[in-house]
Scaffold this motif. Sequence first.
Motif, PDB file in Angstrom:
ATOM      1  N   ASP A 184      65.101   0.251 -42.996  1.00 40.46           N
ATOM      2  CA  ASP A 184      65.720  -0.031 -44.304  1.00 40.46           C
ATOM      3  C   ASP A 184      65.460   1.330 -45.106  1.00 40.46           C
ATOM      4  OD1 ASP A 184      66.629  -2.575 -44.049  1.00 40.46           O
ATOM      5  OD2 ASP A 184      64.667  -3.357 -44.837  1.00 40.46           O
ATOM      6  N   VAL A 185      63.994   1.762 -44.955  1.00 40.67           N
ATOM      7  CA  VAL A 185      63.595   2.939 -45.657  1.00 40.67           C
ATOM      8  C   VAL A 185      64.387   4.155 -45.037  1.00 40.67           C
ATOM      9  CG1 VAL A 185      61.697   4.274 -46.354  1.00 40.67           C
ATOM     10  CG2 VAL A 185      61.328   1.929 -46.267  1.00 40.67           C
ATOM     11  N   ASP A 186      64.581   4.469 -43.923  1.00 41.65           N
ATOM     12  CA  ASP A 186      65.054   5.375 -43.445  1.00 41.65           C
ATOM     13  C   ASP A 186      66.622   5.480 -43.837  1.00 41.65           C
ATOM     14  OD1 ASP A 186      63.220   6.914 -42.056  1.00 41.65           O
ATOM     15  OD2 ASP A 186      63.273   5.419 -40.382  1.00 41.65           O
ATOM     16  N   GLU A 187      67.304   4.249 -43.513  1.00 41.52           N
ATOM     17  CA  GLU A 187      68.644   4.256 -43.860  1.00 41.52           C
ATOM     18  C   GLU A 187      68.952   4.451 -45.398  1.00 41.52           C
ATOM     19  OE1 GLU A 187      70.220   0.589 -42.396  1.00 41.52           O
ATOM     20  OE2 GLU A 187      70.093   1.213 -40.490  1.00 41.52           O
ATOM     21  N   ILE A 188      68.253   4.061 -46.373  1.00 42.17           N
ATOM     22  CA  ILE A 188      68.531   4.280 -47.718  1.00 42.17           C
ATOM     23  C   ILE A 188      68.152   5.591 -48.315  1.00 42.17           C
ATOM     24  CG2 ILE A 188      67.830   3.571 -50.086  1.00 42.17           C
ATOM     25  CD1 ILE A 188      67.257   0.762 -48.907  1.00 42.17           C
ATOM     26  N   TYR A 189      67.041   6.019 -47.853  1.00 48.27           N
ATOM     27  CA  TYR A 189      67.204   7.625 -48.040  1.00 48.27           C
ATOM     28  C   TYR A 189      67.855   8.341 -47.386  1.00 48.27           C
ATOM     29  CZ  TYR A 189      62.671   6.341 -50.863  1.00 48.27           C
ATOM     30  OH  TYR A 189      61.849   5.865 -51.765  1.00 48.27           O
ATOM     31  N   THR A 190      68.238   8.327 -46.326  1.00 48.86           N
ATOM     32  CA  THR A 190      69.374   9.016 -45.731  1.00 48.86           C
ATOM     33  C   THR A 190      70.655   9.057 -46.626  1.00 48.86           C
ATOM     34  OG1 THR A 190      68.530   8.736 -43.370  1.00 48.86           O
ATOM     35  CG2 THR A 190      70.915   9.259 -43.775  1.00 48.86           C
ATOM     36  N   VAL A 191      71.031   7.985 -47.002  1.00 50.10           N
ATOM     37  CA  VAL A 191      72.384   7.799 -47.823  1.00 50.10           C
ATOM     38  C   VAL A 191      71.963   8.536 -49.243  1.00 50.10           C
ATOM     39  CG1 VAL A 191      73.859   6.384 -49.009  1.00 50.10           C
ATOM     40  CG2 VAL A 191      73.210   5.701 -46.799  1.00 50.10           C
ATOM     41  N   ARG A 192      70.755   8.401 -49.674  1.00 53.78           N
ATOM     42  CA  ARG A 192      70.352   8.712 -50.982  1.00 53.78           C
ATOM     43  C   ARG A 192      70.496  10.492 -51.104  1.00 53.78           C
ATOM     44  NH1 ARG A 192      64.909   7.307 -53.918  1.00 53.78           N
ATOM     45  NH2 ARG A 192      65.963   8.803 -55.393  1.00 53.78           N
ATOM     46  N   SER A 193      69.681  11.072 -50.040  1.00 57.77           N
ATOM     47  CA  SER A 193      69.761  12.321 -49.821  1.00 57.77           C
ATOM     48  C   SER A 193      71.001  12.815 -49.700  1.00 57.77           C
ATOM     49  CB  SER A 193      69.178  12.796 -48.415  1.00 57.77           C
ATOM     50  OG  SER A 193      69.174  14.168 -48.203  1.00 57.77           O
ATOM     51  N   ALA A 194      72.093  12.341 -49.280  1.00 60.47           N
ATOM     52  CA  ALA A 194      73.505  12.981 -49.258  1.00 60.47           C
ATOM     53  C   ALA A 194      74.264  12.837 -50.619  1.00 60.47           C
ATOM     54  CB  ALA A 194      74.624  12.073 -48.090  1.00 60.47           C
ATOM     55  N   GLU A 226      63.796  17.498 -50.320  1.00 55.33           N
ATOM     56  CA  GLU A 226      62.388  17.573 -50.090  1.00 55.33           C
ATOM     57  C   GLU A 226      61.752  16.492 -50.634  1.00 55.33           C
ATOM     58  OE1 GLU A 226      61.084  21.453 -51.415  1.00 55.33           O
ATOM     59  OE2 GLU A 226      61.650  22.339 -49.524  1.00 55.33           O
ATOM     60  N   GLN A 227      62.253  16.155 -51.981  1.00 56.19           N
ATOM     61  CA  GLN A 227      61.599  14.991 -52.722  1.00 56.19           C
ATOM     62  C   GLN A 227      61.910  13.888 -52.209  1.00 56.19           C
ATOM     63  OE1 GLN A 227      59.844  14.466 -55.305  1.00 56.19           O
ATOM     64  NE2 GLN A 227      60.854  13.899 -57.172  1.00 56.19           N
ATOM     65  N   LEU A 228      63.100  13.463 -51.692  1.00 58.37           N
ATOM     66  CA  LEU A 228      63.450  12.304 -50.766  1.00 58.37           C
ATOM     67  C   LEU A 228      62.776  12.039 -49.510  1.00 58.37           C
ATOM     68  CD1 LEU A 228      67.268  12.023 -51.680  1.00 58.37           C
ATOM     69  CD2 LEU A 228      65.104  10.806 -52.998  1.00 58.37           C
TER      70      LEU A 228
END
Length: 246
Positions: free
Chosen positions: A104-114, A227-229
């Motif tokens: 969950d963490v990986d997927e959400i932060y990947t989308v947030r980064s984009a 970097e922040q994310l």
Amino acid sequence: MIETDDANTAQQLAEIASRYHATPRHEAASADALSDLVVVPTLREAIVSNILKPGTRLIEVALTRQLGVSRTPVREAFLQLEREGLVTVVARTGVFVRQVTPRDVDEIYTVRSALESLAIELAARQLTAVGKAQLDEALEAMHRCVESADPVGYTEELDGFYAIVMRLADNAVLQHTHDSLLGPVRRLRRIAMSSSGRMRASYEQSVRIRDALTARDGPSAALLIREQLANACTAAKAVLQASAGG
């Protein structure tokens, strides 16, 4: 099994709901309005704040009493919170606060980064004096929370900082897509901020993001956001791993 009808949880939910009931609104008090304006934000806040812990079963009848609404808005709220990834609806069994997994963490932060790196580049192109003042004000509030060691207050102010960035980007589709992630994002922010040193590191990086925005350097601001994310993602997963190990 943890359930929502224990006395302490019930009191906390009622207190949160009372704030949303007291908010002035012009909409008729229909089931849809009560779901959107009272039940969903109350349960979302309780989940994000860990008042409703992962695995907690949400009891419909108890919630109608605690939140001061009928059963229809509670049912509608369950569906919305399921779409946000905050609860799991199990047929013929019940509704449960969803566990947070490393995936969950990986997927959400990947989308947030984009999404957020795009937003920051758009914002840099059209930053106004008013927008800069809003970012400065948000950072001042974040700094006060860092100095007073208030991670809950800090995450709320960080929400505000990113909300300003999204408004400055001025893209309705981007804003709507980002809004759909707010429940899980706020939950993960709370998790990440419990990591030692994360709050101050987040604040210092946010200052650098503001400086890049002020310089209208969109690519640098986007890099800083990524970097922040990435750091937040690592912190959140470390907290989850430590919790699982405990």
